[in-house]
Scaffold this motif. Sequence first.
Motif, PDB file in Angstrom:
ATOM      1  N   GLU A 166       0.833  -1.207   0.000  1.00 32.64           N
ATOM      2  CA  GLU A 166       0.000   0.000   0.000  1.00 32.64           C
ATOM      3  C   GLU A 166       0.866   1.254   0.000  1.00 32.64           C
ATOM      4  O   GLU A 166       0.598   2.225  -0.708  1.00 32.64           O
ATOM      5  CB  GLU A 166      -0.925  -0.003   1.210  1.00 32.64           C
ATOM      6  CG  GLU A 166      -1.840   1.215   1.267  1.00 32.64           C
ATOM      7  CD  GLU A 166      -2.655   1.270   2.537  1.00 32.64           C
ATOM      8  OE1 GLU A 166      -3.647   2.018   2.573  1.00 32.64           O
ATOM      9  OE2 GLU A 166      -2.296   0.564   3.502  1.00 32.64           O
ATOM     10  N   ARG A 167       1.939   1.243   0.816  1.00 28.47           N
ATOM     11  CA  ARG A 167       2.823   2.411   0.873  1.00 28.47           C
ATOM     12  C   ARG A 167       3.469   2.682  -0.477  1.00 28.47           C
ATOM     13  O   ARG A 167       3.551   3.826  -0.934  1.00 28.47           O
ATOM     14  CB  ARG A 167       3.912   2.186   1.936  1.00 28.47           C
ATOM     15  CG  ARG A 167       4.903   3.336   2.046  1.00 28.47           C
ATOM     16  CD  ARG A 167       5.982   3.046   3.066  1.00 28.47           C
ATOM     17  NE  ARG A 167       6.815   1.920   2.681  1.00 28.47           N
ATOM     18  CZ  ARG A 167       7.820   1.995   1.812  1.00 28.47           C
ATOM     19  NH1 ARG A 167       8.087   3.145   1.213  1.00 28.47           N
ATOM     20  NH2 ARG A 167       8.540   0.938   1.529  1.00 28.47           N
ATOM     21  N   GLU A 168       3.938   1.619  -1.144  1.00 20.89           N
ATOM     22  CA  GLU A 168       4.567   1.787  -2.450  1.00 20.89           C
ATOM     23  C   GLU A 168       3.552   2.264  -3.486  1.00 20.89           C
ATOM     24  O   GLU A 168       3.893   3.047  -4.379  1.00 20.89           O
ATOM     25  CB  GLU A 168       5.207   0.471  -2.885  1.00 20.89           C
ATOM     26  CG  GLU A 168       6.404   0.066  -2.022  1.00 20.89           C
ATOM     27  CD  GLU A 168       6.956  -1.295  -2.401  1.00 20.89           C
ATOM     28  OE1 GLU A 168       6.311  -1.980  -3.234  1.00 20.89           O
ATOM     29  OE2 GLU A 168       8.024  -1.668  -1.876  1.00 20.89           O
ATOM     30  N   THR A 169       2.313   1.787  -3.369  1.00 17.19           N
ATOM     31  CA  THR A 169       1.263   2.241  -4.287  1.00 17.19           C
ATOM     32  C   THR A 169       0.975   3.718  -4.091  1.00 17.19           C
ATOM     33  O   THR A 169       0.822   4.477  -5.062  1.00 17.19           O
ATOM     34  CB  THR A 169      -0.026   1.419  -4.070  1.00 17.19           C
ATOM     35  OG1 THR A 169       0.259   0.035  -4.283  1.00 17.19           O
ATOM     36  CG2 THR A 169      -1.118   1.860  -5.030  1.00 17.19           C
ATOM     37  N   ILE A 170       0.910   4.143  -2.827  1.00 10.23           N
ATOM     38  CA  ILE A 170       0.681   5.557  -2.528  1.00 10.23           C
ATOM     39  C   ILE A 170       1.823   6.405  -3.071  1.00 10.23           C
ATOM     40  O   ILE A 170       1.612   7.475  -3.660  1.00 10.23           O
ATOM     41  CB  ILE A 170       0.521   5.762  -1.012  1.00 10.23           C
ATOM     42  CG1 ILE A 170      -0.779   5.121  -0.524  1.00 10.23           C
ATOM     43  CG2 ILE A 170       0.533   7.248  -0.663  1.00 10.23           C
ATOM     44  CD1 ILE A 170      -0.926   5.119   0.985  1.00 10.23           C
ATOM     45  N   ALA A 171       3.061   5.929  -2.883  1.00 14.63           N
ATOM     46  CA  ALA A 171       4.233   6.675  -3.377  1.00 14.63           C
ATOM     47  C   ALA A 171       4.180   6.826  -4.896  1.00 14.63           C
ATOM     48  O   ALA A 171       4.512   7.885  -5.442  1.00 14.63           O
ATOM     49  CB  ALA A 171       5.516   5.973  -2.959  1.00 14.63           C
ATOM     50  N   ALA A 172       3.748   5.761  -5.596  1.00 12.05           N
ATOM     51  CA  ALA A 172       3.636   5.831  -7.061  1.00 12.05           C
ATOM     52  C   ALA A 172       2.565   6.830  -7.471  1.00 12.05           C
ATOM     53  O   ALA A 172       2.737   7.584  -8.443  1.00 12.05           O
ATOM     54  CB  ALA A 172       3.323   4.448  -7.619  1.00 12.05           C
TER      55      ALA A 172
END
Length: 367
Positions: free
Chosen positions: A139-145
């Motif tokens: 989820e964190r990586e998705t938000i960062a993207a």
Amino acid sequence: MRKSTKTNDGITAIYFRRSVSDKDKGNNSLSISAQKEECIRFVGECDYRIYCDDSKSGKDVMHRPAFMQMMSDAREGLISRIIVKKYDRFSRNMREYLNITDELDRYGVTVYSLSEPFNTETKEGRMMRNNLLNFAEFERETIAARVADAFQTKARETGFYQGGKVQFGYTPERRTINGKTGSVLVPSENAEAVRVAYDLYQHPENSLTDIIRYMTENGINASRPTPRTKTGISNLDRSHLSRILENPLYVRADKEVYRYFLSKGYEMLDDIEAYDGIHGLFIHAGLDDTHFVKVAYHEGLVPAETWLRVQDRKSHQSKFPTNGKAMNSWLVGMVKCACCGYAMHFNHCANRKGVCITASSTTASSR
């Protein structure tokens, strides 16, 4: 879930964290007050200590002072268990979380979550925790993207300042332009230093050191805020000044500036008519390692002719690789170009085949 499982004689630690994205989402269940109320209700009458990081990301722990203090107390044997609302309050980085929990295991400290029905005392609990953290990290990586995509979209569509480090000579100001609100750079008290630097450096006889000395002797404000010094203030140095003299942020971009960047292969987002000789430029890195140029909403500080003349001078400053053994020549600093006044440098080294190579160039880097 058991309320009182202690593996040492320490007290209970209660940890809260809320990130900026949680606030933006309006997630009231993860508000500091909500987390605090639930955790205190859970621990009951036992002794506890509260550690709170508000507006802190779960990406890493180094930028969370309360968390770092809690870990220090755990090392000292002051804590027996840690209570959190959810495991992702602890960390959203799987590798970092595992390293931390391994460290806590050595100290005899157990981590409890109020939202997940297991704890780290059992192997089943550790497996479930790891699965949840994998999803949290995803989820964190998705938000960062998504944030990166949003940045790219805004950078391409508007001339607003996109945040980050505030450039020397400007300060951001909120304004509404074309129905959209954002940050626009306006000249600061350092603007005059930028103008003076460009005006002096366009003449070959002036070095970076000469310009800094001139500013000091004439009382021109060249100081800037920085957290790296005890006073929080740093004077302009040659490295920073050199970067300022390359930045298109300061140019009052006209059609010649448009042609300059076009010739260098940059993606030009605006037509040449937008280069009105008034506004500065932003250069942004694209997602595919390319760069694009966008006409900004702020006004430049330096005339296009001066800015281009400075770029021409800097482009002629050649640098030699330093992976060989250099030998000084008695001609260094004595032989100068009759047109530009640059001093000649010599570099002597051996290539991979052992063949000696001597090269020379005119450069102002030593001036």
